[in-house]
Design a protein around this motif. Structure first.
Motif, short mmCIF file in Angstrom:
data_model
loop_
_atom_site.label_atom_id
_atom_site.label_comp_id
_atom_site.label_asym_id
_atom_site.label_seq_id
_atom_site.Cartn_x
_atom_site.Cartn_y
_atom_site.Cartn_z
N UNK A 301 0.96 -1.00 -0.15
CA UNK A 301 -0.03 0.40 0.16
C UNK A 301 0.80 1.39 0.16
N UNK A 302 1.93 1.39 1.24
CA UNK A 302 2.42 2.34 1.25
C UNK A 302 3.29 2.75 -0.62
N UNK A 303 4.03 1.69 -0.91
CA UNK A 303 4.84 1.77 -2.34
C UNK A 303 4.20 2.07 -3.22
N UNK A 304 2.52 1.90 -3.00
CA UNK A 304 1.51 2.36 -4.63
C UNK A 304 1.45 3.61 -4.10
N UNK A 305 1.19 4.31 -2.90
CA UNK A 305 0.67 5.51 -2.66
C UNK A 305 2.14 6.24 -2.83
N UNK A 307 4.08 5.41 -5.16
CA UNK A 307 4.18 6.12 -7.20
C UNK A 307 3.23 7.52 -7.46
N UNK A 308 2.41 6.60 -6.87
CA UNK A 308 0.60 7.73 -7.53
C UNK A 308 1.20 9.20 -6.78
N UNK A 309 2.15 9.63 -6.30
CA UNK A 309 2.81 10.55 -5.50
C UNK A 309 3.21 12.00 -6.51
N UNK A 310 4.05 11.16 -7.41
CA UNK A 310 5.17 11.92 -8.03
C UNK A 310 6.25 12.49 -7.04
N UNK A 311 6.80 11.89 -6.03
CA UNK A 311 7.35 13.07 -5.82
C UNK A 311 9.14 12.72 -6.57
N UNK A 312 9.30 14.23 -6.36
CA UNK A 312 11.11 14.27 -7.27
C UNK A 312 12.02 14.03 -6.13
N UNK A 313 12.14 12.86 -5.01
CA UNK A 313 12.59 12.48 -4.28
C UNK A 313 12.14 12.04 -3.34
N UNK A 314 12.66 10.39 -3.32
CA UNK A 314 12.80 9.72 -2.07
C UNK A 314 13.38 9.57 -0.62
N UNK A 315 14.04 10.10 0.40
CA UNK A 315 14.69 9.71 1.42
C UNK A 315 14.64 8.93 1.85
#
Ligand code: SF4
Length: 425
Positions: A301-305, A307-315
């Motif tokens: 669920x966390x991964x899909x959420x 993915x849907x947010x279009x983040x410019x970077x994930x730490x």
């Protein structure tokens, strides 16, 4: 007077503290130098947010001692406050001071070198930059997220006065810094109730009105901080279109267990409003994987959420038990192997998501604040929305704000050609 080298691990707040300490040391007649080899004193602003941060702090202290046996080694900051005896047991530290602003830091630098433990610490500017300057506006947090040790190490909120902050920014600008990043443990909690009461929006408004800083960046916010009053301030183009909004988990169940103060719908709503209000906005986030009770289903669920947010970077951080926090005694702790696998998947998603966001800017002309010349002969710097850009130039670009036309992509940024004249936004 001593030659002092400073290093900071962990968050931007630690970096801001180390920069402020460097200023104070220079003011007292010390020289801040770039490496332990040429220094008399090494000061590390430690971090204890995860067990990996603990390990990095210990490694840095040992490495400093190895590199120069004559060095006076001083540990300051969160790890020094949380577990000073652990650090003393390393046998390489001459003084332990919990808080960077404590006078004991100066006593340790200028004193007799015996090991002291005061429950307070300091830090160092590796990555010390003449272009971007970090300014602390508050510290401390009373949110008590169930995994986090910070409220125990930094305590509840302590705010600097607006006048103090404005004076520091004006001083940094006068010394040539073009960008200032406002930092704090929980920036959105900034309140000043003295003469002329102010929250974060009022403080930002005053900084824009009363300083000539060319770029102002906010380090980290929570969804509830993105009020219409705050978002309205981005009408001033000096405020960088970049928000760091730590999500930590994209599973509603896990967010509750983490005691995070928002739902996924609230997070999504805040992001939508911010994107409507701020053109070219980049949104980066922090994700904590392997939290106790995070079964495969919650991780997916966390991964899909994300993915849907279009983040410019994930730490991405792997959960690790922090003594004294509620999560440390929660049932169903996740094993090492699973945490590592989830971390690798989330990091891969972060890379793809960042690449997709960057590629939207191909062909655009954007101002870049140039920072360093790499060994490959390429200058690198950042756009206002925090995209890393590389370009070739015969000129010295460090500290200059110059436009580039984005012509290609690198693994971690964009490539471009220097533009003579203005930019088309
Ligand atoms: S908001 Fe939560 S994660 Fe952030 S410092 Fe406070 S307790 Fe820690």
């Amino acid at each position: 007077m001593s030659k002092v080298t400073l290093e900071s691990l962990g968050c931007k707040l630690n970096q801001a503290e180390i920069e402020a300490l460097a200023d104070r040391l220079v003011g007292r007649g010390h020289e801040v130098v770039g490496s332990a080899a040429e220094a008399d004193v090494y000061v590390l602003n430690t971090c204890t947010v995860t067990h990996i941060a603990d390990r990095k702090s210990r490694q840095a202290l040992r490495a400093a001692r190895r590199s120069n046996p004559q060095l006076r080694v001083i540990a300051i900051g969160c790890y020094a406050r949380r577990a000073p005896r652990d650090l003393a047991r390393l046998g390489v530290v001459d003084a332990i001071v919990g808080h960077p602003e404590d006078d004991a830091v100066h006593t340790a630098i200028e004193g007799d070198g015996r090991v002291r433990t005061t429950g307070r610490t300091s830090d160092s500017p590796r990555g010390w930059s003449r272009t971007r300057s970090l300014v602390k506006i508050q510290e401390g947090c009373a949110s008590f997220c169930s995994f986090c040790v910070v409220p125990y190490t930094r305590g509840p909120g302590h705010n600097r006065t607006p006048d103090d902050i404005l004076a520091e920014i004006n001083d940094r600008v006068a010394r040539g810094h073009k960008e200032v990043v406002l930092t704090g443990t929980k920036l959105g909690d900034y309140r000043w109730n003295g003469h002329g009461s102010a929250g974060l929006p009022e403080l930002v408004r005053r900084i824009l009105a009363e300083t000539k800083v060319e770029r102002l960046r906010l380090s980290s916010l929570q969804p509830a901080d993105l009020t219409p009053e705050l978002l309205d301030l981005w009408h001033d183009s000096r405020l960088c279109p970049h928000l760091h909004l730590p999500l930590q988990s994209g599973s509603e169940v896990i967010l509750r267990r983490m005691h995070r103060p928002y739902t996924l719908a609230e997070y999504e709503g805040a992001v939508r409003q911010a994107r409507q209000a701020i053109p070219d906005l980049s949104i980066t986030t922090d994700m904590l994987v392997g939290f106790p009770g995070e079964a495969d289903r919650e991780f997916e669920e966390s991964y899909r959420f994300c993915e849907s947010m279009g983040f410019a970077g994930i730490h991405v951080f792997q959960y690790s038990k922090r003594p004294g926090t509620p999560a440390a005694t929660m049932p169903v702790q996740i094993d090492d192997k699973t945490r590592k696998q989830r971390s690798a998947r989330m990091m891969a998603l972060g890379k793809r998501s960042a690449g997709r966001f960057r590629s939207e800017f191909l062909g655009r002309t954007m101002p870049v604040l140039w920072e360093d010349l790499g060994g490959d002969g390429l200058w690198s710097g950042h756009t206002a929305n925090y995209l890393r850009v590389y370009a070739k130039s015969d000129k010295r670009l460090a500290g200059k704000m110059l436009a580039v036309r984005v012509t290609g992509e690198y693994a971690d940024g964009l490539g471009g050609e220097m533009v003579v004249g203005g930019y088309d936004g």
